[in-house]
Design a protein around this motif. Structure first.
Motif, mmCIF file in Angstrom:
data_model
loop_
_atom_site.group_PDB
_atom_site.id
_atom_site.type_symbol
_atom_site.label_atom_id
_atom_site.label_comp_id
_atom_site.label_asym_id
_atom_site.label_seq_id
_atom_site.Cartn_x
_atom_site.Cartn_y
_atom_site.Cartn_z
ATOM 1 N N LEU A 76 -9.371 -7.313 -4.546
ATOM 2 C CA LEU A 76 -8.508 -7.771 -3.462
ATOM 3 C C LEU A 76 -8.160 -6.596 -2.570
ATOM 4 O O LEU A 76 -7.713 -5.542 -3.060
ATOM 5 C CB LEU A 76 -7.211 -8.370 -4.023
ATOM 6 C CG LEU A 76 -7.363 -9.551 -4.969
ATOM 7 C CD1 LEU A 76 -7.377 -9.095 -6.417
ATOM 8 C CD2 LEU A 76 -6.242 -10.543 -4.754
ATOM 9 N N ASN A 77 -8.352 -6.745 -1.283
ATOM 10 C CA ASN A 77 -7.963 -5.744 -0.281
ATOM 11 C C ASN A 77 -6.935 -6.397 0.625
ATOM 12 O O ASN A 77 -7.187 -7.479 1.171
ATOM 13 C CB ASN A 77 -9.172 -5.287 0.529
ATOM 14 C CG ASN A 77 -10.287 -4.750 -0.340
ATOM 15 O OD1 ASN A 77 -11.404 -5.243 -0.279
ATOM 16 N ND2 ASN A 77 -10.000 -3.778 -1.176
ATOM 17 N N TYR A 78 -5.781 -5.718 0.805
ATOM 18 C CA TYR A 78 -4.664 -6.362 1.473
ATOM 19 C C TYR A 78 -3.637 -5.347 1.963
ATOM 20 O O TYR A 78 -3.697 -4.164 1.641
ATOM 21 C CB TYR A 78 -3.991 -7.341 0.497
ATOM 22 C CG TYR A 78 -3.392 -6.652 -0.711
ATOM 23 C CD1 TYR A 78 -2.043 -6.315 -0.756
ATOM 24 C CD2 TYR A 78 -4.174 -6.318 -1.804
ATOM 25 C CE1 TYR A 78 -1.489 -5.672 -1.846
ATOM 26 C CE2 TYR A 78 -3.643 -5.671 -2.906
ATOM 27 C CZ TYR A 78 -2.298 -5.360 -2.925
ATOM 28 O OH TYR A 78 -1.763 -4.698 -3.999
ATOM 29 N N PHE A 79 -2.701 -5.868 2.735
ATOM 30 C CA PHE A 79 -1.505 -5.114 3.135
ATOM 31 C C PHE A 79 -0.297 -5.801 2.486
ATOM 32 O O PHE A 79 -0.275 -7.016 2.362
ATOM 33 C CB PHE A 79 -1.310 -5.141 4.655
ATOM 34 C CG PHE A 79 -2.402 -4.443 5.414
ATOM 35 C CD1 PHE A 79 -2.405 -3.053 5.552
ATOM 36 C CD2 PHE A 79 -3.418 -5.165 6.004
ATOM 37 C CE1 PHE A 79 -3.396 -2.413 6.257
ATOM 38 C CE2 PHE A 79 -4.429 -4.532 6.717
ATOM 39 C CZ PHE A 79 -4.416 -3.142 6.837
ATOM 40 N N ASN A 81 -0.028 6.765 0.615
ATOM 41 C CA ASN A 81 0.327 6.854 -0.792
ATOM 42 C C ASN A 81 -0.930 6.656 -1.642
ATOM 43 O O ASN A 81 -1.542 5.599 -1.601
ATOM 44 C CB ASN A 81 1.372 5.780 -1.114
ATOM 45 C CG ASN A 81 1.826 5.824 -2.545
ATOM 46 O OD1 ASN A 81 1.314 6.595 -3.348
ATOM 47 N ND2 ASN A 81 2.777 4.984 -2.856
ATOM 48 N N LEU A 82 -1.319 7.678 -2.407
ATOM 49 C CA LEU A 82 -2.522 7.596 -3.225
ATOM 50 C C LEU A 82 -2.220 7.331 -4.692
ATOM 51 O O LEU A 82 -3.072 7.473 -5.542
ATOM 52 C CB LEU A 82 -3.343 8.888 -3.087
ATOM 53 C CG LEU A 82 -3.897 9.156 -1.695
ATOM 54 C CD1 LEU A 82 -4.637 10.482 -1.674
ATOM 55 C CD2 LEU A 82 -4.796 8.036 -1.228
ATOM 56 N N ILE A 83 -1.004 6.945 -5.012
ATOM 57 C CA ILE A 83 -0.627 6.679 -6.396
ATOM 58 C C ILE A 83 -1.357 5.441 -6.893
ATOM 59 O O ILE A 83 -1.490 4.456 -6.184
ATOM 60 C CB ILE A 83 0.899 6.489 -6.517
ATOM 61 C CG1 ILE A 83 1.603 7.799 -6.178
ATOM 62 C CG2 ILE A 83 1.273 6.021 -7.911
ATOM 63 C CD1 ILE A 83 3.106 7.688 -6.115
ATOM 64 N N SER A 122 -6.590 1.710 -0.576
ATOM 65 C CA SER A 122 -7.982 1.315 -0.299
ATOM 66 C C SER A 122 -8.866 2.465 0.143
ATOM 67 O O SER A 122 -10.090 2.343 0.131
ATOM 68 C CB SER A 122 -8.024 0.214 0.761
ATOM 69 O OG SER A 122 -7.501 -0.977 0.240
ATOM 70 N N SER A 123 -8.281 3.588 0.512
ATOM 71 C CA SER A 123 -9.094 4.736 0.919
ATOM 72 C C SER A 123 -9.436 5.647 -0.264
ATOM 73 O O SER A 123 -10.096 6.666 -0.077
ATOM 74 C CB SER A 123 -8.370 5.542 2.000
ATOM 75 O OG SER A 123 -7.158 6.067 1.493
ATOM 76 N N VAL A 181 -15.113 3.739 -0.614
ATOM 77 C CA VAL A 181 -13.774 3.248 -0.294
ATOM 78 C C VAL A 181 -13.937 1.812 0.185
ATOM 79 O O VAL A 181 -14.924 1.481 0.844
ATOM 80 C CB VAL A 181 -13.046 4.107 0.769
ATOM 81 C CG1 VAL A 181 -12.830 5.516 0.260
ATOM 82 C CG2 VAL A 181 -13.778 4.118 2.082
ATOM 83 N N ASP A 182 -12.982 0.967 -0.162
ATOM 84 C CA ASP A 182 -13.086 -0.431 0.254
ATOM 85 C C ASP A 182 -12.801 -0.596 1.740
ATOM 86 O O ASP A 182 -13.500 -1.313 2.437
ATOM 87 C CB ASP A 182 -12.144 -1.307 -0.566
ATOM 88 C CG ASP A 182 -12.686 -1.578 -1.956
ATOM 89 O OD1 ASP A 182 -13.836 -1.196 -2.254
ATOM 90 O OD2 ASP A 182 -11.948 -2.171 -2.763
ATOM 91 N N HIS A 183 -11.753 0.080 2.220
ATOM 92 C CA HIS A 183 -11.392 0.016 3.635
ATOM 93 C C HIS A 183 -10.677 1.300 4.019
ATOM 94 O O HIS A 183 -9.898 1.823 3.231
ATOM 95 C CB HIS A 183 -10.495 -1.190 3.930
ATOM 96 C CG HIS A 183 -11.211 -2.490 3.785
ATOM 97 N ND1 HIS A 183 -12.056 -2.979 4.746
ATOM 98 C CD2 HIS A 183 -11.249 -3.371 2.766
ATOM 99 C CE1 HIS A 183 -12.570 -4.119 4.328
ATOM 100 N NE2 HIS A 183 -12.101 -4.380 3.131
ATOM 101 N N PRO A 184 -10.893 1.776 5.231
ATOM 102 C CA PRO A 184 -10.257 3.026 5.650
ATOM 103 C C PRO A 184 -8.867 2.839 6.256
ATOM 104 O O PRO A 184 -8.265 3.793 6.714
ATOM 105 C CB PRO A 184 -11.231 3.553 6.712
ATOM 106 C CG PRO A 184 -11.784 2.309 7.333
ATOM 107 C CD PRO A 184 -11.894 1.316 6.191
ATOM 108 N N TYR A 185 -8.360 1.605 6.258
ATOM 109 C CA TYR A 185 -7.074 1.339 6.899
ATOM 110 C C TYR A 185 -5.938 2.102 6.222
ATOM 111 O O TYR A 185 -5.843 2.131 4.996
ATOM 112 C CB TYR A 185 -6.738 -0.156 6.865
ATOM 113 C CG TYR A 185 -7.791 -1.045 7.445
ATOM 114 C CD1 TYR A 185 -8.281 -0.830 8.721
ATOM 115 C CD2 TYR A 185 -8.290 -2.108 6.709
ATOM 116 C CE1 TYR A 185 -9.251 -1.666 9.256
ATOM 117 C CE2 TYR A 185 -9.261 -2.948 7.237
ATOM 118 C CZ TYR A 185 -9.737 -2.718 8.510
ATOM 119 O OH TYR A 185 -10.689 -3.543 9.027
ATOM 120 N N LEU A 186 -5.059 2.682 7.026
ATOM 121 C CA LEU A 186 -3.867 3.328 6.479
ATOM 122 C C LEU A 186 -2.987 2.284 5.812
ATOM 123 O O LEU A 186 -2.786 1.191 6.352
ATOM 124 C CB LEU A 186 -3.088 4.041 7.583
ATOM 125 C CG LEU A 186 -3.693 5.330 8.115
ATOM 126 C CD1 LEU A 186 -2.841 5.895 9.243
ATOM 127 C CD2 LEU A 186 -3.839 6.364 6.999
#
Length: 165
Positions: free
Chosen positions: A161-164, A3-5, A141-142, A100-105
């Protein structure tokens, strides 16, 4: 599917929670550390100051607990990294390099603005989010983005902040 929103929300935290966080990160009690930032334009102002808050699976700042209201409202399930960024004034706004901060899906980035100034967060798709106190922008984050310097204040301070969730 990722989701890139992007969401931009003003007055994100209640006044007490916002002022509690702001009073720390805009004070002289914080230790700031110089670091280079990405810079794809060849400018000489390719640095910022950071204060690490959470990295490598653990809090690294005495002020981590002050962010609980923010973490709760974001519905954070797992933290990847949290840091504060401080950018100094320049004669003209300087955009740092897109990254990008992190490439995680499905990882999220939230940028929480602690002061109002003419600095901003820019995105590769030409969207901009102005720095306005107690505003937050939340995105995948991507998504490539960049921060800037400031010209009309003595600093620009944001929490990244980078998180799930």
């Amino acid at each position: 599917m990722v989701n890139l929103i992007m969401q931009v929300i003003d007055n994100y935290l209640d006044s007490a929670s916002y002022n509690s966080i702001r009073s720390i990160f805009l004070s002289n009690i914080i230790d700031w550390y110089w670091t280079e930032v990405l810079n794809d334009g060849g400018q000489t102002h390719d640095f910022q100051f950071i204060h690490g808050i959470y990295t490598d699976g653990k809090p690294v700042s005495a002020y981590f607990e002050k962010l609980y209201p923010l973490l709760q409202k974001l519905k954070v399930a797992a933290i990847i990294k949290i840091k504060a960024n401080l950018n100094l004034p320049t004669k003209e706004i300087i955009e740092h390099g897109y990254h990008v901060d992190h490439p995680y899906l499905n990882a999220k980035t939230a940028i929480f603005y602690l002061n109002t100034c003419d600095g901003y967060t820019a995105f590769e798709d030409n969207q901009k989010v102005e720095s306005k106190e107690n505003r937050i922008v939340i995105f995948n984050s991507s998504k490539k983005h960049t921060g800037t310097s400031v010209t009309n204040s003595n600093r620009r301070v944001v929490l990244n902040l980078n998180y799930f969730n």
